[in-house]
Motif scaffolding. Structure first.
Motif, PDB file in Angstrom:
ATOM      1  N   GLN A  36       0.888  -1.294  -0.036  1.00  0.00           N
ATOM      2  CA  GLN A  36      -0.044   0.113   0.062  1.00  0.00           C
ATOM      3  C   GLN A  36       0.806   1.371  -0.044  1.00  0.00           C
ATOM      4  N   HIS A  37       2.092   1.043   0.463  1.00  0.00           N
ATOM      5  CA  HIS A  37       2.836   2.384   0.570  1.00  0.00           C
ATOM      6  C   HIS A  37       3.064   3.048  -0.961  1.00  0.00           C
ATOM      7  N   LEU A  38       3.102   2.110  -2.002  1.00  0.00           N
ATOM      8  CA  LEU A  38       3.349   2.620  -3.526  1.00  0.00           C
ATOM      9  C   LEU A  38       2.107   3.505  -3.863  1.00  0.00           C
ATOM     10  N   THR A  39       0.908   3.439  -3.225  1.00  0.00           N
ATOM     11  CA  THR A  39       0.127   4.269  -3.740  1.00  0.00           C
ATOM     12  C   THR A  39      -0.284   5.365  -2.419  1.00  0.00           C
ATOM     13  N   SER A  40       0.112   4.850  -1.320  1.00  0.00           N
ATOM     14  CA  SER A  40      -0.479   5.875  -0.032  1.00  0.00           C
ATOM     15  C   SER A  40       0.757   7.169   0.003  1.00  0.00           C
ATOM     16  N   ASP A  41       2.082   6.864  -0.448  1.00  0.00           N
ATOM     17  CA  ASP A  41       2.974   7.893  -0.401  1.00  0.00           C
ATOM     18  C   ASP A  41       2.750   8.674  -1.450  1.00  0.00           C
ATOM     19  N   PRO A  42       2.915  10.230  -1.281  1.00  0.00           N
ATOM     20  CA  PRO A  42       2.546  11.035  -2.593  1.00  0.00           C
ATOM     21  C   PRO A  42       3.566  10.892  -3.463  1.00  0.00           C
ATOM     22  N   LEU A  43       4.748  10.930  -3.069  1.00  0.00           N
ATOM     23  CA  LEU A  43       6.072  10.834  -4.242  1.00  0.00           C
ATOM     24  C   LEU A  43       5.721   9.528  -5.246  1.00  0.00           C
ATOM     25  N   ASN A  44       5.565   8.445  -4.396  1.00  0.00           N
ATOM     26  CA  ASN A  44       5.334   7.154  -5.104  1.00  0.00           C
ATOM     27  C   ASN A  44       4.142   7.198  -6.138  1.00  0.00           C
ATOM     28  N   ALA A  45       2.922   7.730  -5.575  1.00  0.00           N
ATOM     29  CA  ALA A  45       1.798   7.764  -6.237  1.00  0.00           C
ATOM     30  C   ALA A  45       1.900   8.605  -7.459  1.00  0.00           C
ATOM     31  N   GLY A  46       2.535   9.961  -7.019  1.00  0.00           N
ATOM     32  CA  GLY A  46       2.751  10.758  -8.117  1.00  0.00           C
ATOM     33  C   GLY A  46       3.650  10.555  -9.494  1.00  0.00           C
ATOM     34  N   TYR A  47       4.541   9.722  -8.998  1.00  0.00           N
ATOM     35  CA  TYR A  47       5.417   9.095 -10.021  1.00  0.00           C
ATOM     36  C   TYR A  47       4.414   8.149 -11.001  1.00  0.00           C
ATOM     37  N   LEU A  48       3.910   7.300 -10.364  1.00  0.00           N
ATOM     38  CA  LEU A  48       3.182   6.198 -10.897  1.00  0.00           C
ATOM     39  C   LEU A  48       2.118   6.636 -11.696  1.00  0.00           C
ATOM     40  N   MET A  49       1.441   7.682 -11.206  1.00  0.00           N
ATOM     41  CA  MET A  49       0.148   8.276 -11.942  1.00  0.00           C
ATOM     42  C   MET A  49       0.671   9.002 -13.112  1.00  0.00           C
ATOM     43  N   HIS A  50       1.707   9.748 -12.775  1.00  0.00           N
ATOM     44  CA  HIS A  50       2.186  10.731 -14.005  1.00  0.00           C
ATOM     45  C   HIS A  50       2.760  10.094 -15.347  1.00  0.00           C
ATOM     46  N   ARG A  51       3.719   8.740 -14.645  1.00  0.00           N
ATOM     47  CA  ARG A  51       4.038   8.045 -15.980  1.00  0.00           C
ATOM     48  C   ARG A  51       3.087   7.290 -16.605  1.00  0.00           C
ATOM     49  N   ALA A  52       2.168   6.878 -16.026  1.00  0.00           N
ATOM     50  CA  ALA A  52       1.072   6.156 -16.758  1.00  0.00           C
ATOM     51  C   ALA A  52       0.282   7.125 -17.669  1.00  0.00           C
ATOM     52  N   ALA A  53       0.037   8.370 -17.035  1.00  0.00           N
ATOM     53  CA  ALA A  53      -0.848   9.251 -17.851  1.00  0.00           C
ATOM     54  C   ALA A  53       0.093   9.827 -19.065  1.00  0.00           C
ATOM     55  N   MET A  54       1.363  10.114 -18.738  1.00  0.00           N
ATOM     56  CA  MET A  54       2.265  10.357 -19.949  1.00  0.00           C
ATOM     57  C   MET A  54       2.392   9.369 -21.297  1.00  0.00           C
ATOM     58  N   LYS A  55       2.220   8.150 -20.558  1.00  0.00           N
ATOM     59  CA  LYS A  55       2.162   7.116 -21.827  1.00  0.00           C
ATOM     60  C   LYS A  55       0.850   6.785 -22.187  1.00  0.00           C
ATOM     61  N   GLY A  56      -0.163   7.311 -21.646  1.00  0.00           N
ATOM     62  CA  GLY A  56      -1.527   7.280 -22.589  1.00  0.00           C
ATOM     63  C   GLY A  56      -2.083   5.848 -21.820  1.00  0.00           C
ATOM     64  N   GLU A  57      -1.421   5.251 -20.883  1.00  0.00           N
ATOM     65  CA  GLU A  57      -2.090   4.170 -20.372  1.00  0.00           C
ATOM     66  C   GLU A  57      -3.372   4.228 -19.420  1.00  0.00           C
ATOM     67  N   THR A  58      -4.503   4.532 -20.060  1.00  0.00           N
ATOM     68  CA  THR A  58      -5.894   4.535 -19.434  1.00  0.00           C
ATOM     69  C   THR A  58      -6.081   3.548 -18.380  1.00  0.00           C
ATOM     70  N   GLN A  59      -6.057   2.389 -18.561  1.00  0.00           N
ATOM     71  CA  GLN A  59      -6.157   1.348 -17.937  1.00  0.00           C
ATOM     72  C   GLN A  59      -5.370   1.531 -16.511  1.00  0.00           C
ATOM     73  N   SER A  60      -4.135   1.913 -16.783  1.00  0.00           N
ATOM     74  CA  SER A  60      -3.188   1.996 -15.586  1.00  0.00           C
ATOM     75  C   SER A  60      -3.722   3.181 -14.744  1.00  0.00           C
ATOM     76  N   VAL A  61      -3.888   4.274 -15.343  1.00  0.00           N
ATOM     77  CA  VAL A  61      -4.561   5.375 -14.470  1.00  0.00           C
ATOM     78  C   VAL A  61      -5.656   5.059 -13.648  1.00  0.00           C
ATOM     79  N   ALA A  62      -6.617   4.401 -14.522  1.00  0.00           N
ATOM     80  CA  ALA A  62      -7.923   3.795 -13.734  1.00  0.00           C
ATOM     81  C   ALA A  62      -7.535   3.066 -12.676  1.00  0.00           C
ATOM     82  N   LEU A  63      -6.524   2.030 -12.829  1.00  0.00           N
ATOM     83  CA  LEU A  63      -6.278   1.162 -11.704  1.00  0.00           C
ATOM     84  C   LEU A  63      -5.691   2.039 -10.501  1.00  0.00           C
TER      85      LEU A  63
END
Length: 75
Positions: A36-63
């Motif tokens: 859960q630390h991967l999504t609860s920590d703002p730095l981890n979560a921000g990195y993952l969300m922005h990477r998914a969004a920049m790559k157009g991974e809509t399913q990843s963004v939704a997950l």
């Protein structure tokens, strides 16, 4: 079905999760549900969300959003 072994937190990096989000959503879901630390920590979560969004991974963004990551999280 396939059962993945429990990995120590030290083996679970943002990059490995990001790679799973791009290639294997079921693996990404498994990892996010156990580390859960991967999504609860703002730095981890921000990195993952922005990477998914920049790559157009809509399913990843939704997950990630399903796991509580704000789609408007700052980078």
């Amino acid at each position: 079905g396939n059962r993945m072994r429990q990995m120590p937190s030290s083996e679970v990096s943002d990059f490995s999760v990001a790679t799973s989000l791009e290639n294997d959503l079921s693996k990404a879901r498994w990892i996010l549900s156990r580390y859960q630390h991967l999504t609860s920590d703002p730095l981890n979560a921000g990195y993952l969300m922005h990477r998914a969004a920049m790559k157009g991974e809509t399913q990843s963004v939704a997950l990630l959003h399903e796991f509580g990551v704000d789609v408007n999280i700052p980078e």
